[in-house]
Design a protein around this motif. Structure first.
Motif, PDB file in Angstrom:
ATOM      1  N   ASP A   2      19.285   4.165  -6.953  1.00  0.00           N
ATOM      2  CA  ASP A   2      18.048   5.238  -6.688  1.00  0.00           C
ATOM      3  C   ASP A   2      16.820   4.773  -7.413  1.00  0.00           C
ATOM      4  OD1 ASP A   2      17.015   7.977  -5.774  1.00  0.00           O
ATOM      5  OD2 ASP A   2      16.978   7.986  -7.914  1.00  0.00           O
ATOM      6  N   ARG A   3      16.951   4.255  -8.720  1.00  0.00           N
ATOM      7  CA  ARG A   3      15.587   3.962  -9.382  1.00  0.00           C
ATOM      8  C   ARG A   3      14.965   2.649  -8.892  1.00  0.00           C
ATOM      9  NH1 ARG A   3      16.976   3.361 -15.773  1.00  0.00           N
ATOM     10  NH2 ARG A   3      14.812   3.230 -15.522  1.00  0.00           N
ATOM     11  N   LEU A   4      15.951   1.687  -8.358  1.00  0.00           N
ATOM     12  CA  LEU A   4      15.467   0.500  -7.820  1.00  0.00           C
ATOM     13  C   LEU A   4      14.999   0.955  -6.328  1.00  0.00           C
ATOM     14  CD1 LEU A   4      15.724  -2.520  -7.848  1.00  0.00           C
ATOM     15  CD2 LEU A   4      17.449  -2.537  -6.511  1.00  0.00           C
ATOM     16  N   ASP A   5      15.529   1.922  -5.462  1.00  0.00           N
ATOM     17  CA  ASP A   5      14.782   2.331  -4.220  1.00  0.00           C
ATOM     18  C   ASP A   5      13.333   2.824  -4.357  1.00  0.00           C
ATOM     19  OD1 ASP A   5      15.212   2.843  -1.231  1.00  0.00           O
ATOM     20  OD2 ASP A   5      14.593   4.801  -2.035  1.00  0.00           O
ATOM     21  N   ARG A   6      13.446   3.812  -5.606  1.00  0.00           N
ATOM     22  CA  ARG A   6      12.291   4.734  -5.506  1.00  0.00           C
ATOM     23  C   ARG A   6      11.147   3.650  -6.294  1.00  0.00           C
ATOM     24  NH1 ARG A   6      12.205   8.542  -9.189  1.00  0.00           N
ATOM     25  NH2 ARG A   6      14.089   8.223 -10.170  1.00  0.00           N
ATOM     26  N   GLY A   7      11.525   2.753  -7.168  1.00  0.00           N
ATOM     27  CA  GLY A   7      10.697   2.084  -7.642  1.00  0.00           C
ATOM     28  C   GLY A   7      10.008   0.812  -6.864  1.00  0.00           C
ATOM     29  N   LEU A   8      10.782   0.504  -5.715  1.00  0.00           N
ATOM     30  CA  LEU A   8      10.298  -0.391  -4.611  1.00  0.00           C
ATOM     31  C   LEU A   8       9.283   0.521  -3.727  1.00  0.00           C
ATOM     32  CD1 LEU A   8      13.543  -2.333  -3.735  1.00  0.00           C
ATOM     33  CD2 LEU A   8      11.386  -3.369  -4.882  1.00  0.00           C
ATOM     34  N   THR A   9       9.758   1.646  -3.324  1.00  0.00           N
ATOM     35  CA  THR A   9       8.635   2.517  -2.499  1.00  0.00           C
ATOM     36  C   THR A   9       7.477   2.675  -3.336  1.00  0.00           C
ATOM     37  OG1 THR A   9      10.544   3.274  -1.603  1.00  0.00           O
ATOM     38  CG2 THR A   9       8.644   4.603  -1.565  1.00  0.00           C
ATOM     39  N   ARG A  10       7.597   3.149  -4.686  1.00  0.00           N
ATOM     40  CA  ARG A  10       6.434   3.259  -5.318  1.00  0.00           C
ATOM     41  C   ARG A  10       5.396   2.141  -5.770  1.00  0.00           C
ATOM     42  NH1 ARG A  10       6.864   5.214 -11.719  1.00  0.00           N
ATOM     43  NH2 ARG A  10       6.995   3.207 -11.511  1.00  0.00           N
ATOM     44  N   GLN A  11       6.107   1.025  -5.713  1.00  0.00           N
ATOM     45  CA  GLN A  11       5.234  -0.341  -6.188  1.00  0.00           C
ATOM     46  C   GLN A  11       5.195  -1.265  -4.807  1.00  0.00           C
ATOM     47  OE1 GLN A  11       5.580  -1.838 -10.149  1.00  0.00           O
ATOM     48  NE2 GLN A  11       6.299   0.138 -10.994  1.00  0.00           N
ATOM     49  N   ALA A  12       5.348  -0.826  -3.820  1.00  0.00           N
ATOM     50  CA  ALA A  12       5.487  -1.546  -2.731  1.00  0.00           C
ATOM     51  C   ALA A  12       4.088  -2.385  -2.421  1.00  0.00           C
ATOM     52  CB  ALA A  12       5.728  -0.744  -1.260  1.00  0.00           C
ATOM     53  N   GLY A  13       2.970  -1.550  -2.472  1.00  0.00           N
ATOM     54  CA  GLY A  13       1.704  -2.053  -2.547  1.00  0.00           C
ATOM     55  C   GLY A  13       1.493  -3.347  -3.489  1.00  0.00           C
ATOM     56  N   GLN A  14       2.111  -3.097  -4.684  1.00  0.00           N
ATOM     57  CA  GLN A  14       1.946  -4.088  -5.687  1.00  0.00           C
ATOM     58  C   GLN A  14       2.525  -5.624  -5.584  1.00  0.00           C
ATOM     59  OE1 GLN A  14       2.338  -2.929  -9.865  1.00  0.00           O
ATOM     60  NE2 GLN A  14       1.213  -0.827  -9.392  1.00  0.00           N
ATOM     61  N   LEU A  15       3.862  -5.116  -4.991  1.00  0.00           N
ATOM     62  CA  LEU A  15       4.841  -6.185  -4.658  1.00  0.00           C
ATOM     63  C   LEU A  15       4.333  -7.002  -3.476  1.00  0.00           C
ATOM     64  CD1 LEU A  15       8.084  -4.510  -5.041  1.00  0.00           C
ATOM     65  CD2 LEU A  15       7.077  -6.296  -6.482  1.00  0.00           C
ATOM     66  N   VAL A  16       3.642  -6.297  -2.430  1.00  0.00           N
ATOM     67  CA  VAL A  16       3.125  -7.095  -1.309  1.00  0.00           C
ATOM     68  C   VAL A  16       1.811  -7.830  -1.723  1.00  0.00           C
ATOM     69  CG1 VAL A  16       2.514  -6.818   0.974  1.00  0.00           C
ATOM     70  CG2 VAL A  16       4.454  -5.938   0.284  1.00  0.00           C
ATOM     71  N   GLY A  17       1.108  -7.077  -2.692  1.00  0.00           N
ATOM     72  CA  GLY A  17      -0.510  -7.494  -2.935  1.00  0.00           C
ATOM     73  C   GLY A  17      -1.346  -6.611  -2.337  1.00  0.00           C
ATOM     74  N   ASP A  30      -1.711  -3.138   1.072  1.00  0.00           N
ATOM     75  CA  ASP A  30      -1.073  -2.482   2.070  1.00  0.00           C
ATOM     76  C   ASP A  30      -0.675  -3.073   3.336  1.00  0.00           C
ATOM     77  OD1 ASP A  30      -1.646   0.187   0.689  1.00  0.00           O
ATOM     78  OD2 ASP A  30      -3.566  -0.184   1.118  1.00  0.00           O
ATOM     79  N   ILE A  31      -1.584  -4.267   3.536  1.00  0.00           N
ATOM     80  CA  ILE A  31      -0.859  -5.022   4.752  1.00  0.00           C
ATOM     81  C   ILE A  31      -1.320  -6.580   4.239  1.00  0.00           C
ATOM     82  CG2 ILE A  31      -1.465  -5.988   6.997  1.00  0.00           C
ATOM     83  CD1 ILE A  31      -2.867  -3.029   7.522  1.00  0.00           C
ATOM     84  N   LYS A  32      -0.247  -7.265   4.735  1.00  0.00           N
ATOM     85  CA  LYS A  32      -0.118  -8.749   4.166  1.00  0.00           C
ATOM     86  C   LYS A  32       0.149  -9.680   5.559  1.00  0.00           C
ATOM     87  CE  LYS A  32       2.918 -10.959   1.947  1.00  0.00           C
ATOM     88  NZ  LYS A  32       3.505 -11.577   0.544  1.00  0.00           N
ATOM     89  N   LEU A  33      -0.864 -10.499   5.824  1.00  0.00           N
ATOM     90  CA  LEU A  33      -0.649 -11.343   7.270  1.00  0.00           C
ATOM     91  C   LEU A  33      -0.680 -12.693   6.414  1.00  0.00           C
ATOM     92  CD1 LEU A  33      -2.863  -8.657   8.019  1.00  0.00           C
ATOM     93  CD2 LEU A  33      -3.619 -10.382   9.810  1.00  0.00           C
TER      94      LEU A  33
END
Length: 849
Positions: free
Chosen positions: A50-65, A67-70
Motif C-alpha cells: 500500500d505504501r508502495l502503491d500510494r508512493g508511486l501514485t503521489r510521485q508519478a510525475g516525478q518518476l516520469v519527469g 505529466d506526459i513523456k513522449l
C-alpha cells in the motif's frame, strides 16, 4: 437463561465473560496465535505494498519527469512543440543513451542523461556541488557534468577533475545523490552521468544508427493535458511512445514487480497455514463447549442465541488478535522496507488504514471459513446431553469443512491478487494437488510407520520408544496426515526460496560456455568496423559476428494498422510501441534455428516487382502478433516504408549473450539507410582490449555484461532476503499448526500418558515416546517437502529458465533430518504439560472427546 441474558446486552456481557475464562484454555490460545499470525502476514505485506502503491501514485510525475513523456528515436519537430505549448504545457527536452566514461586508464559504462535548462519539471536534484549536499532545481551548466558517486569512485575522480565522454572532456562540477525522476531498470544498472544538452554534439556520440532515446517532457494542469488527448492519440498511432501518469503510472523494475506478487503469495501461504491451525483448534474448542451449550439449552437458550453467543465470543477474539497481528505487521513492513529501500526510487508515505481493515477482514474470513462448519455443532447440541453424554451432535463432514474453507480462501486469493481466473486456477489446482498429496502422504506415512515398527522390535529403551511412538502416530493417522501436509508445504516453500537464491542462478551461469561474451559493443560506424575488428583479433578476444543495425518501426501488418490485426492482449506490446533493431544477413545467424519456412534464396537481394522483400521473424514475436508465413509487415525506416513478407520463423537462444534480432532482412535491402554495427565479445579479466577500444573509438559504447549481471545478482539477493523474511511468518504459521494439533489432541494424549504411567512407564520413557512421535512426523514431512520442492523446481527449470532439471540430493537429507529435529523439539517442548499430569487426573479425562 434470564430475561437480561436474552437481550443484546446480556449476550454481550456473557460472551466477554466466557472469553476471559476461555483465554486460559490452550485451544483458545492456539486460535489467538493462528489469527494473529494470519493478520500479521497479510498486514505486513499489505502495509508495504500500500505504501508502495500510494508512493508511486503521489510521485508519478516525478518518476516520469512530467505529466506526459513522449519518446522516440529521433528529435521532436518544432510544430509539435508549438501545439503542446499553445495547450498550456511547459516543455523540457531530454536525451538518454549509454556510453563509456574514462579517466586515464580507467573506463566505465555510464547512463547519460542529457538535459536542457528547464530540467527538472518536478522536484529537485540532491547534489554535492563542493560545499555539501544541497537541493537545486536545475541540471549541470553547459561545459560541465554531474556524475553519481559510484562512477566517481570507479574512475577515482573528484569534483574539479575531468572525465572523457565520447570525443570531449568535461570537468566534474557535482556528485548526484538523488534525481527526482530516477528510473529503475537496466539503464540504472550503470552509474549516472548528467550533462547539458548544448554539449551533446561535441561528444560525437549521436551518429547514424546510434541507440539514442529522445524524450519530450510536458508539465501542466489536468485541463491542459486533456486538451492534447487527440494529439497524443495521433502521435501514438504514428509510433511515438506516450507515457501519461494518469493512465500509465510508472512501475518498478520487473524483479521488484515479481517480488510484489511473490510476497503476496507468501503472505497467503501463511494465511492458509494459519487457517489450518484455526480449523484444528476449533475442533477442540467445540468439544470443550458442548456441555456448556447443553446447559444453556436447559436454561432456555435457543439455537439462535447459542449461535450469537459463541459468534460474539469469537468476534472479540478475532478483533484482539487483529490488533496484535496488525502491530506485528507494522513492525514487519518496516523490516521489509529496510531490505528493499536501496532499490526503491522514491520516498514512501506513512502506512494507511486500508491494510489494517483488510487484516481484520482476513481474520474474520479465516475464522468463518475454517471454523464456521465446525462451530455449527454447538448450535445443534441437545439439552439431553447433560444426562446422556453420548448425544454429541455429529461432526461436520470433512468435505464440507474443506469446501467452505476453499471458497473463503479463494475469495481471499481474488481479493489480494485482483485476478479472478488466476485465483480460480490456483484454487482448483490446489484442490487437485491436495487429493494427490493426501494419497502420497498416506502411503508415505504408512511406509515410515512400518519401517519404524520393524526397527523397534528390540528390547532396548530406544527401540521400545520407537515402536510405541510409531503406534501412537498410526492411531491418529488422519490428524497426523493433516499435519504432514501442512508442514510439507512449509518445508517445500523454504527449500524453493533457497534454490531461487542460489542454485537456479548458479546453474544457469554454469551452463554458459566459458567464452560467453562479457562485453557488448554498439554504435560501431561503418568506417570503424575494420579497425575495431583488428583490435579484437590482436587481443585474442573471442567474438560474435558484427551485425549491421538499422532502427525501424512496424507501421502496418497485412496493409492494416497493427492495433487492428494483433490479438487484443498484444496491442500494448513494446515491439509495437518502439523502434526495433533490424539487421540483414546472408546466412542464418549463429544461435538461430529456422523452425518454419526456409531461409533466403541466393537471389533474395533482388527487388521484386511489387516491392515486397522476404524477411525472417522470431517465432515468439510472430505468435504474439498472430502472424505466420506469407503475412506482410511494413516498416518505417528513415522516412521510407519497406514491406517484407515472412518467409521463415526462427527460434533464438536469448541466453547466449550474443546479438539477437526479431527481424532479419536479406542483404542489399537496408544498406542505403544510415546504420551502425553491433557485436559481442569475450575478454579475460585484466585484458587491455576494452581500454584500447575506448581510446581508439570513444563514440562506441561498450556495455560490461558482467557488471550488469552483478547488479542483477545483488538485486535478486535483496528481494530474496525480503521473501525469506516473509516466509519466517510462514514457518511460524506452520508452528501454530503443530500447536493447534497438540491442543486438539490434548485430552487423548493426556489419557494415553496416564495409561502408560498406570502400566509402569516412567516420565523418561513417555518423554522418549512423544519425542519419537513428533520426530517421525517431522521426518515424513521433510520427505514430502523435498518431493514438493523437487517438482516445483523442475517446473521452474523447464518452464521459466529453460534448463535441464536435476535432483538436489543434499535437500533430501537436510529436509527430513531438519524436519525431524525442528518438529521433534517443538512438539516435545509443547507436550511438557501432558507429561507432568498425574495418572489420576489423566484417567479422569477418559469420558472426554
Amino acid at each position: 437463561m434470564s430475561h437480561g441474558a436474552r437481550g443484546g446486552g446480556g449476550l454481550l456481557r456473557l460472551s466477554l465473560k466466557g472469553l476471559r475464562r476461555d483465554l486460559r484454555a490452550s485451544d483458545v490460545r492456539a486460535l489467538f496465535v493462528a489469527l494473529a499470525l494470519a493478520v500479521a502476514a497479510s498486514t505486513m505485506i499489505g502495509f508495504f505494498l500500500d505504501r508502495l502503491d500510494r508512493g508511486l501514485t503521489r510521485q508519478a510525475g516525478q518518476l516520469v519527469g512530467g505529466d506526459i513523456k513522449l519518446e522516440q528515436g529521433k528529435p521532436f519537430d518544432s510544430d509539435l512543440r508549438r501545439q503542446l505549448e499553445e495547450a498550456g504545457l511547459t516543455l523540457a527536452d531530454q536525451v538518454d543513451l549509454v556510453s563509456m566514461a574514462s579517466r586515464d586508464a580507467s573506463f566505465q559504462p555510464a547512463s547519460l542523461k542529457v538535459v536542457d535548462g528547464a530540467y527538472p519539471l518536478y522536484g529537485k536534484v540532491r547534489v554535492d556541488l563542493g560545499g555539501g549536499i544541497e537541493e537545486v532545481a536545475h541540471g549541470p551548466s553547459p561545459g560541465s557534468i554531474w556524475i553519481a558517486p559510484r562512477l566517481a569512485q570507479l574512475l577515482d575522480v573528484g569534483i574539479g577533475e575531468s572525465v572523457q565522454v565520447g570525443q570531449s572532456r568535461f570537468p566534474v562540477s557535482g556528485l548526484i545523490e538523488r534525481e527526482p525522476d530516477q528510473s529503475a531498470g537496466f539503464g540504472s544498472f550503470n552509474p549516472r552521468l548528467m550533462m547539458h544538452l548544448d554539449d551533446l554534439e561535441a561528444t560525437g556520440l549521436v551518429r547514424p544508427g546510434s541507440r539514442v532515446e529522445y524524450e519530450l517532457l510536458a508539465k501542466g494542469p489536468p485541463q491542459a493535458v486533456a486538451r492534447v488527448e487527440d494529439l497524443l492519440a495521433r502521435l501514438e498511432r504514428q509510433g511515438v511512445e506516450i507515457e501519461d501518469v494518469r493512465e500509465d503510472r510508472p512501475q518498478l523494475g520487473n524483479a521488484l514487480e515479481r517480488a510484489e506478487k511473490y510476497l503476496s503469495l507468501a503472505g497467503l501461504a501463511a494465511v492458509l497455514l494459519a487457517g489450518v491451525a484455526v480449523a484444528m483448534a476449533t475442533r477442540r474448542y467445540v468439544d470443550r463447549h458442548l456441555d456448556t451449550a447443553a446447559l444453556l439449552r436447559c436454561f432456555g437458550a435457543s439455537q439462535r442465541q447459542l449461535t450469537q453467543l459463541f459468534a460474539l465470543q469469537l468476534l472479540w477474539l478475532a478483533l484482539s488478535a487483529s490488533i496484535i497481528g496488525a502491530l506485528l505487521g507494522l513492525a514487519g513492513q518496516a523490516g521489509l522496507l529496510a531490505l528493499l529501500t536501496r532499490f526503491l526510487p522514491l520516498e514512501l508515505p506513512p502506512p494507511g488504514i486500508l491494510p489494517l481493515l483488510l487484516g481484520i477482514l482476513t481474520a474474520l474470513a479465516v475464522l468463518v471459513g475454517f471454523a464456521g462448519p465446525t462451530l455449527l455443532r454447538l448450535k445443534q447440541v441437545s439439552a439431553l446431553k447433560v444426562l446422556r453424554r453420548e448425544l454429541d451432535p455429529l461432526p461436520a463432514s470433512a468435505w464440507l469443512v474443506v469446501g467452505v474453507a476453499s471458497l473463503v480462501f479463494g475469495g481471499l486469493l481474488w481479493l489480494y491478487s485482483g485476478d479472478f481466473m488466476l485465483s480460480l486456477g490456483l484454487l482448483l489446482g490446489g484442490l487437485a494437488a491436495l487429493v494427490v498429496l493426501w494419497t502420497l502422504g498416506w502411503l508415505l506415512l504408512g511406509a515410515v510407520l512400518r519401517l519404524a515398527g520393524r526397527f523397534g522390535n528390540g528390547a532396548g529403551g530406544a527401540a521400545q520408544a520407537l515402536r510405541l511412538g510409531a503406534r501412537q502416530l498410526a492411531r491418529r493417522r488422519q490428524a497426523s496426515l493433516g499435519q504432514l501436509l501442512a508442514f510439507a508445504v512449509t518445508f517445500a516453500a523454504m527449500a524453493i526460496i533457497t534454490l531461487v537464491r542460489g542454485d537456479l542462478l548458479t546453474t544457469w551461469q554454469a551452463q554458459l560456455p566459458e567464452d560467453t561474451p562479457n562485453y557488448f559493443a554498439i554504435n560501431i560506424q561503418p568506417d570503424e568496423r575494420d579497425g575495431f575488428t583488428d583490435i579484437l583479433n590482436a587481443g585474442d578476444a573471442s567474438r560474435s559476428a558484427l551485425y549491421p543495425m538499422v532502427r525501424g518501426r512496424i507501421v502496418a501488418i497485412n496493409d492494416q494498422s497493427p492495433e487492428d490485426v494483433v490479438p487484443p492482449e498484444s496491442r500494448g506490446d513494446n515491439a509495437l510501441r518502439r523502434e526495433l533493431n533490424l539487421t540483414w544477413k546472408e546466412e542464418v545467424p549463429t544461435g538461430n534455428r529456422v523452425v518454419k519456412g526456409s531461409w533466403f534464396a541466393s537471389d533474395a537481394a533482388a527487388s521484386p516487382a511489387d516491392g515486397t522483400v522476404p524477411i525472417s521473424m522470431e517465432d515468439g514475436l510472430a505468435e504474439r502478433f498472430g502472424v505466420d508465413l506469407g503475412d506482410t509487415l511494413t516498416f518505417s525506416i528513415g522516412g521510407a516504408d519497406i514491406t517484407g513478407e515472412i518467409t521463415s520463423l526462427r527460434n533464438l537462444d536469448w541466453d547466449s549473450f550474443r546479438p539477437n534480432f526479431y527481424i532479419v532482412f536479406p542483404p542489399e535491402v537496408l544498406e542505403r539507410f544510415g546504420h551502425s554495427y553491433i557485436t559481442a565479445f569475450h575478454v579475460e579479466d585484466g585484458s587491455d582490449v576494452p581500454g584500447k577500444l575506448v581510446s581508439a573509438y570513444p563514440g562506441v559504447s561498450l556495455i560490461n555484461v558482467e557488471a550488469i549481471l552483478g547488479r542483477v545478482r545483488e538485486l535478486l539477493s535483496q528481494v530474496t532476503r525480503a521473501v525469506e523474511f516473509v516466509l519466517a511468518f510462514v514457518l511460524l504459521a506452520g508452528v501454530s499448526v503443530l500447536y493447534a494439533a497438540l491442543t486438539a489432541s490434548h485430552t487423548l494424549r493426556t489419557h494415553e500418558s496416564g495409561l502408560l504411567r498406570v502400566f509402569g512407564a516412567g516420565g523418561r520413557l513417555i518423554s522418549r515416546i512423544q519425542g519419537v512421535e513428533f520426530a517421525l512426523l517431522g521426518f515424513t514431512s521433510g520427505l514430502m517437502g523435498a518431493l514438493l520442492a523437487e517438482l516445483a523446481a523442475a517446473g521452474v527449470y523447464i518452464g521459466w529458465l529453460d534448463l535441464a532439471p536435476r535432483i538436489h540430493w543434499p535437500m533430501w537429507l537436510v529436509l527430513p533430518l531438519g524436519g525431524a529435529l525442528l518438529i521433534g523439539l517443538i512438539g516435545h517442548a509443547l507436550s511438557r504439560g501432558v507429561r507432568r499430569q498425574t495418572p489420576m487426573a489423566s484417567l479422569g479425562l477418559l469420558g472426554e472427546a
